[in-house]
Every structure is written in structure tokens, then in C-alpha cells.
Design a protein around this motif. Structure first.
Motif, mmCIF file in Angstrom:
data_model
loop_
_atom_site.group_PDB
_atom_site.id
_atom_site.type_symbol
_atom_site.label_atom_id
_atom_site.label_comp_id
_atom_site.label_asym_id
_atom_site.label_seq_id
_atom_site.Cartn_x
_atom_site.Cartn_y
_atom_site.Cartn_z
ATOM 1 N N LEU A 87 105.525 111.922 35.284
ATOM 2 C CA LEU A 87 104.398 111.092 34.879
ATOM 3 C C LEU A 87 103.377 111.928 34.100
ATOM 4 O O LEU A 87 102.925 111.539 33.010
ATOM 5 C CB LEU A 87 103.742 110.538 36.140
ATOM 6 C CG LEU A 87 103.035 109.202 36.058
ATOM 7 C CD1 LEU A 87 103.989 108.113 35.608
ATOM 8 C CD2 LEU A 87 102.465 108.857 37.434
ATOM 9 N N ALA A 88 103.018 113.074 34.661
ATOM 10 C CA ALA A 88 102.014 113.928 34.017
ATOM 11 C C ALA A 88 102.506 114.365 32.639
ATOM 12 O O ALA A 88 101.745 114.394 31.666
ATOM 13 C CB ALA A 88 101.717 115.137 34.896
ATOM 14 N N GLU A 89 103.796 114.666 32.533
ATOM 15 C CA GLU A 89 104.346 115.103 31.241
ATOM 16 C C GLU A 89 104.334 113.968 30.222
ATOM 17 O O GLU A 89 103.940 114.145 29.083
ATOM 18 C CB GLU A 89 105.790 115.612 31.427
ATOM 19 C CG GLU A 89 105.841 116.971 32.126
ATOM 20 C CD GLU A 89 107.259 117.365 32.535
ATOM 21 O OE1 GLU A 89 108.196 116.545 32.374
ATOM 22 O OE2 GLU A 89 107.419 118.509 33.039
ATOM 23 N N ARG A 90 104.780 112.787 30.624
ATOM 24 C CA ARG A 90 104.927 111.667 29.705
ATOM 25 C C ARG A 90 103.560 111.059 29.361
ATOM 26 O O ARG A 90 103.375 110.527 28.270
ATOM 27 C CB ARG A 90 105.845 110.611 30.316
ATOM 28 C CG ARG A 90 106.624 109.757 29.332
ATOM 29 C CD ARG A 90 107.970 110.382 28.926
ATOM 30 N NE ARG A 90 108.933 110.390 29.987
ATOM 31 C CZ ARG A 90 109.764 109.364 30.276
ATOM 32 N NH1 ARG A 90 109.724 108.252 29.582
ATOM 33 N NH2 ARG A 90 110.637 109.474 31.243
ATOM 34 N N PHE A 91 102.595 111.136 30.298
ATOM 35 C CA PHE A 91 101.248 110.619 30.025
ATOM 36 C C PHE A 91 100.525 111.467 28.966
ATOM 37 O O PHE A 91 99.634 110.979 28.277
ATOM 38 C CB PHE A 91 100.394 110.616 31.293
ATOM 39 C CG PHE A 91 100.566 109.386 32.152
ATOM 40 C CD1 PHE A 91 101.322 108.296 31.727
ATOM 41 C CD2 PHE A 91 99.949 109.307 33.401
ATOM 42 C CE1 PHE A 91 101.468 107.172 32.527
ATOM 43 C CE2 PHE A 91 100.084 108.183 34.199
ATOM 44 C CZ PHE A 91 100.844 107.124 33.772
ATOM 45 N N ALA A 92 100.910 112.739 28.854
ATOM 46 C CA ALA A 92 100.146 113.678 28.029
ATOM 47 C C ALA A 92 99.903 113.154 26.615
ATOM 48 O O ALA A 92 98.849 113.406 26.027
ATOM 49 C CB ALA A 92 100.849 115.036 27.998
ATOM 50 N N ASN A 93 100.858 112.426 26.079
ATOM 51 C CA ASN A 93 100.722 111.936 24.702
ATOM 52 C C ASN A 93 99.951 110.626 24.594
ATOM 53 O O ASN A 93 99.754 110.106 23.495
ATOM 54 C CB ASN A 93 102.110 111.714 24.094
ATOM 55 C CG ASN A 93 102.876 113.011 24.005
ATOM 56 O OD1 ASN A 93 102.304 114.048 23.710
ATOM 57 N ND2 ASN A 93 104.166 112.946 24.302
#
Lengths: 400, 400
Positions: free
Chosen positions: A239-245
Motif C-alpha cells: 500500500l505504502a509503495e503504490r500510494f507513493a505516486n
């Protein structure tokens, strides 16, 4: 239209004394408690002394109406507290409104009315008093709501007896301004004095359940496990990775509740239910985040031979603050604290959410020391309280 | 020394009938329950019929002693069940032992004694009956232990009345062999029939607590959070990465219990307490894993401005199985199921852990369908049960 900081601070401390509890400046003044009603009676007296006309509506929201038929700005917030609350929260906005209205009366300035909404803290609902006034929550429906002890809203508001009159016609007001503590650490951390709210964020909240296979924690090899906690941890990371953008620095998301089953040291957890909450001022961003959440959960469960279940989603839409009122607050903030203020979203709900359904609305934040609120330890430096008061008064004069 | 599979299976089903409950082949026969004592009385009768001398020790462990003064191998397991258990678990090892001892008596083969230890499933402790027999748990101390309902071990074992004699002298036995269901999915998944246990794994277990800062989930920016769940998730991920160079495919670790505080949707969790359990057959590996766990927890907390607290560590040492007995089981397994068996650790504790303090000990596993045990659904294919019986008999004959 000169405000009187000493009188303002004295009133703030006088209100704090009604329901003072716990440690430090703590306050226990939940909606419809004896302390809450006593505080409203005291406030009605102060309104009358200031030349305003006190008026309780059917649910206990107390207005101090600017006299005469002329339309006025409405300033205020709420004077009820959390079950264990701080001294400022909504009380600050109510007393600042009182002082600005009083100063306006004294100076022959613009007409200003004051309000303390009832049950903003949600003993019965969410921002109950202003939600009912705005028409968002029908009174008949509200009357059936119960607090955690099973008391109905109808019974609770009966405690106000014959204080109560009719609902106040929103058409009396040209706009609503609410001053409030930030309840977060942004201003305090940045060493800034003021925040002009751009929008009250929208909220999405749902419970997600991952179901795998409960197993013996000694005899089940890692490679053959379908461990629901491991799935949750992988979901959280992805989630944290994919939310970054997608997110901005003001976007927040929280996994605050986790329940494993059977939740035992020696058993591989077969089920994990957890809360997924996210907030942002932009409805489209909230929607894109929801897609990511659902996609990742489905991917994680598919990859691990698990099932995934989404509970009903709570949705509260973002509320943009009125451009004109915001601009007035921004000019006042720059005059009061040049370079030491910012535009910012409100991550918490406020009465302004409901007022915005009826009229132009905007909010002004002052710093919360350490970002602490809903706690006896909640506090704000005296200089920042006064700075907020002066900014509010400047904006009111500016709007005249 | 020909065993009789039909007689073995009949006895296994006769034992299952005592305490049969729940669904399918489920059994409820916890230690010292009426069903447990009835099962032991039935078993004593079958031992006597087989030419063995039944003997209850002071805590209810039932021995079927090979007659005469000659030393003998001891075979067995336990006939008590979990509060909701399966029909095989320890019962399989007891009835297989009975059939092998009976066959040996009939064939004039080597002397074989049988045992069903009491309270292996831990109503009062951990492998209580064999732990007391081995001297690891003093009887006076055990008598003070209570079950979840508050019954003492002393009161519970009094239900056995005058059945009880003295403790059996371990010097009577040349070694201990325990046949058991695997209770995990390794053999079933691999399509193998038998497992020869190399070691009973050691266990480390402790509670770890991460403390950060409880905060409002709307007003606290991500960058300023000290979220205990996020710390736990990061810890979990780092653990898997750092363990990769240390563990074997048989090593397991589990976070099975998680408790967040205050565990609410709208509050950034300020505290996370969780269980950290790890198991391996090698004490040095357990120690290296402990170092990694403590290092990562400290690093995570330091990097996030959080504190980290380690609870007391439970430690049970790995127990290696006897080389000679293992070799005999391995030869028998290869004869019975060529290429369809393996050496493997036991991830669960067993009575053999305690027997190994007194004499050479080893264990033989048969598959658990779907890896399921401690559940009414526990089962093993009949062909695998018989294959296990034959392997045990071969090993006994081989050791003669």
C-alpha cells in the motif's frame, strides 16, 4: 474594532472551570452533561452582557444573535468536550467568536453573531447539533440515536427543558467562520502561528478481512502457511509503495484496528480483520486510493491462496472552504504573522462541514502543542491563542 | 513377528468410541475426564489380554509392562486428547505399541512394554505425565498446577483412586519409540508415507512491545507519525529478509498474537504488543535468530523514535533423537515404503522429549491429511496407519 485579549483569555479560563477535571487544564464536559448545560447557561449570560440575543435551538445549540433584523456573519464552534478532553478544542472558537462579536458591538462594527453547537464531539452521532441544523441529519432520526450507555438523543436533549426555542433561520447569516486548534502537529512542528483551512478532508473507512488457514505454529512449514497476519503485513507494505505516486503530504491513511484469529502464540493466524481508513481533501484521490486498496488486497489474497472480504465503506465527502472567506482569513493571517502561516487541509471533521451546506464557510487553525488533542494535555501557547483571535477579528473587519 | 492390522484398527476405533464427540471421528477425552479414565481402564484390560502387566503410576500414566525381569523396549504415547481433539494424535502411538507388544508376545519376540502417558495435551502443564516421570517436573510442584477452571493437578489425579501404584523404574527400559501423526502437512503434501524424526525442535517465545505515539488519524501527517502497527509491519518484513541467511526449510517463526492500543479506526496506534515465537532443531540457530530479532526490533524503534520492550523469553531446548533408534526406524521405513519417507524434525513437543532424558528415544511420523490436527477433522489414510504400524514392528524386530 479592537479586541481585548485579557478579557478573551479570562472568559476562556472561566469556561474551562466549568467541568475542569483530570490533570492540568483537562475538561470533562460532554454534550448534555450538567457541566455542558451549566457552561451554556454561563455563555448565554456572557452573550447577553455583550449585547447579543441568546437563543437555544431544539437540540441545545446556543446562538448569540446580533440584535436587529440585519444579516450578520456567524462565528463559533462548540463548547461540549470529549469524555476526557482538553480546554480548547471547540471552546476556543466559541470564546474567540464571543470576543469578536463583543468588540464589534462596542466599536459599532459589523454585525456578528455567535454559536456554540451541541454534541460536536459525537456522543450521539458525528457533529450532531450542526448536522441537524444543516438538515443533513433529520431531527426525528437523531432522536432515535443512542449514546454508548443506551441513552437516546431525545431523552438527553429533554434535559435542556424550556430553554429551547425554534431552529434559527440560516438565512440570517452571510457566512460562517470557525477558529479551532489544529489538533495535529503540522503548525507546531513548522513553528508557524496560523493555518487557513482549504478544505475539510473526506474520509473513507472500511473493515477488510483476510482469511487463510489456521495452523499449528510448530508443525506447519513457512512455505505451506496461509498466514493472515503475514498477508496483512505484505498488504500494508504494498500500500505504502503504490500510494507513493498518488498521495500528497497531506494525505493520510491508517490501519488502527487489527484483530487476529485465534490470536494465540502457537497458532498460525487464519484470519485477520483490520480497519483501513484514508483521508484527503480531493474526492478523486480518495477514489484512486480505494482502487489501489482493493487491487492490492485482491492481489495479495490471490497470490497466497486466501480470501479477502471488504466490509461496507463509510464515506464522508471533502468540503471545500469558501474562496472569499478563505482569502479574507489569508490576508488577515499575513498581516498578523507575516510568513508564519500556511494554507492547509483539516484532517478532522468540524461544525464548519455542516455550516458549509447552508452558507459560505471557512476555518482558521492555531497550533496544538505537540499535536495533542482529545486529551487532558491539550494546549496552545497564549501568544498563539491571541494571534488567532486578532486574525479572526481582522478578517471580520475586512469582510465588512 | 507379524502384526495384525485388522486387530490394530479395531482397537483404534474401540478407543475412539470412548469420548467420541463432535463431528466425524472427533474425540473429547481430556486428561482425568471420565472418558480418559474409562479409556485407560479399557486399555489396561487390553494390555492384560496381551500378556502385559498393567500398572498406573501416581499421576495416571498407564504402563503395560513386559512380564518378567528382563529389560524391554518401551513403546507408546498418550491417550488423553485436546478439549476438542482428533481420534489419532497420541492414541495412534498407544494402540500401535499395544499391537507390536502383543505381536511380540505371540511370536516369542523381543520383550516390549507399552505406555500411555497422562496429560500430554497439557490440561495442567506441558506433557505433564511424562515430564513428571522424567524428573523434569517435580510431583510436589505439579500438584499445585491448576487447569483453566482452577482445578488443581492434585485433585484431578485423585480421581484415579487406588488404581495408582509407584512410579515405574526407567531402568527397566532400553529405549523409547513413539509413533505419532505428523500434525503438519509436510508428508501429506509430498505424498510420502513416513517420517523419521531427527530432533524435536526447541522453542523460543516472547512478547515484544513497540511504543510510539497515539494520535488522531486525521490530523497527524504520515511523516510525523510514530505508528506502532507500522513499526510491527516493518519489523516483520525485516525479519523475513534477515532470517533468510540463517534458517533452513524446517525452521519456523510466527507472529500469532497482536494487540494494538487503543485499537480504533480513527486513532494512530501508539502501542503494539505481539508474540514472537520461533522453533528449530538447532540451539545455535535459535540463538542466532534471537540476536536478529532483538537487533531488528531495536533498529526499528531507534529509527522511528519509539521504545521497544522484550518480555521474558520462554525457552525449550531442542532434543536430538537417538542415533541407533533413528537408524533402525530409517531402515524399517525404507523397507516398508522405499523412497517414500524422509528424515524430518518434529515441530511439536511430544512425550519423547521427556523420555529422552531417561533413555535413548526416537519417533516415527505418519501423514496428517491436510496437516490438520487438534481438530475433529484430524485423520490419516488407513494404509498409512498400517504402514506406520509395520514400520514400528520392523524396527523393534531389527533392534532385537
Amino acid at each position: 474594532m479592537p479586541v481585548n485579549p485579557d478579557r478573551f483569555l479570562q472568559d476562556l479560563h472561566a469556561l474551562r472551570a466549568i467541568g475542569a477535571s483530570g490533570v492540568g487544564k483537562g475538561v470533562v464536559r460532554p454534550a448534555f452533561s450538567e457541566a455542558d448545560i451549566a457552561a451554556r447557561d454561563w455563555l448565554a449570560g456572557r452573550m447577553a452582557e455583550a449585547g447579543l440575543e441568546p437563543h437555544f435551538d431544539p437540540v441545545g445549540s446556543l446562538f448569540g444573535l446580533s440584535p436587529g433584523a440585519e444579516r450578520s456573519l456567524l462565528l463559533g464552534s462548540h463548547s461540549d468536550s470529549q469524555p476526557e478532553g482538553g480546554w480548547l478544542d471547540g471552546a476556543l472558537g466559541v470564546i474567540a467568536a464571543l470576543e469578536v462579536a463583543r468588540a464589534a458591538q462596542e466599536a459599532g462594527g459589523p454585525p456578528v453573531s455567535v454559536v456554540s453547537f451541541e454534541d460536536e464531539e459525537g456522543r450521539f452521532g458525528v457533529t450532531t447539533g450542526s448536522a441537524i441544523w444543516s438538515g443533513h441529519l433529520p431531527l426525528a432520526e437523531a432522536d432515535g440515536l443512542t449514546d454508548p450507555a443506551g441513552v437516546t438523543f431525545a431523552d438527553a436533549r429533554a434535559a435542556l427543558g424550556d430553554r429551547r426555542g425554534d431552529f434559527v433561520d440560516p438565512a440570517r447569516f452571510t457566512g460562517f467562520l470557525e477558529m479551532h486548534i489544529e489538533q495535529g502537529p503540522t503548525l507546531d512542528t513548522a513553528g508557524e502561528a496560523l493555518g487557513v483551512v482549504e478544505a475539510i478532508v473526506g474520509i473513507r473507512d472500511m473493515t477488510i478481512t483476510f482469511a487463510g488457514q489456521q495452523n499449528h505454529a510448530g508443525t506447519t512449514p513457512m512455505a505451506l502457511r496461509r498466514d493472515a497476519f503475514q498477508a496483512l503485513s505484505a498488504f500494508n507494505l504494498a500500500l505504502a509503495e503504490r500510494f507513493a505516486n498518488v498521495v500528497t503530504p497531506a494525505t493520510v491513511w491508517t490501519i488502527g484496528h487489527v484483530s487476529l484469529h485465534p490470536n494465540a502464540h502457537s497458532i498460525v493466524p487464519g484470519r485477520a480483520s483490520f480497519s483501513m481508513q484514508w483521508r484527503d481533501g480531493d474526492a478523486d484521490r480518495l477514489r484512486r486510493m480505494e482502487e489501489i486498496i482493493r487491487d492490492i488486497a485482491a492481489e495479495i489474497c490471490a497470490a497466497r491462496g486466501m480470501t479477502c472480504e471488504f466490509g461496507p465503506m463509510l464515506g464522508l465527502e471533502p468540503v471545500a472552504m469558501d474562496e472569499g472567506l478563505r482569502a479574507a482569513l489569508a490576508r488577515a493571517a499575513e498581516a498578523e504573522a507575516p510568513g508564519r502561516w500556511r494554507h492547509m487541509p483539516s484532517g478532522a471533521l468540524h461544525d464548519a462541514t455542516n455550516a458549509a451546506r447552508l452558507m459560505p464557510a471557512a476555518m482558521l487553525f492555531v497550533p496544538s502543542i505537540g499535536g495533542i488533542s482529545h486529551d487532558f494535555a491539550e494546549d496552545t501557547a497564549e501568544a498563539d491563542l491571541v494571534s488567532g483571535l486578532r486574525t479572526l477579528a481582522r478578517a471580520v473587519a475586512d469582510l465588512d
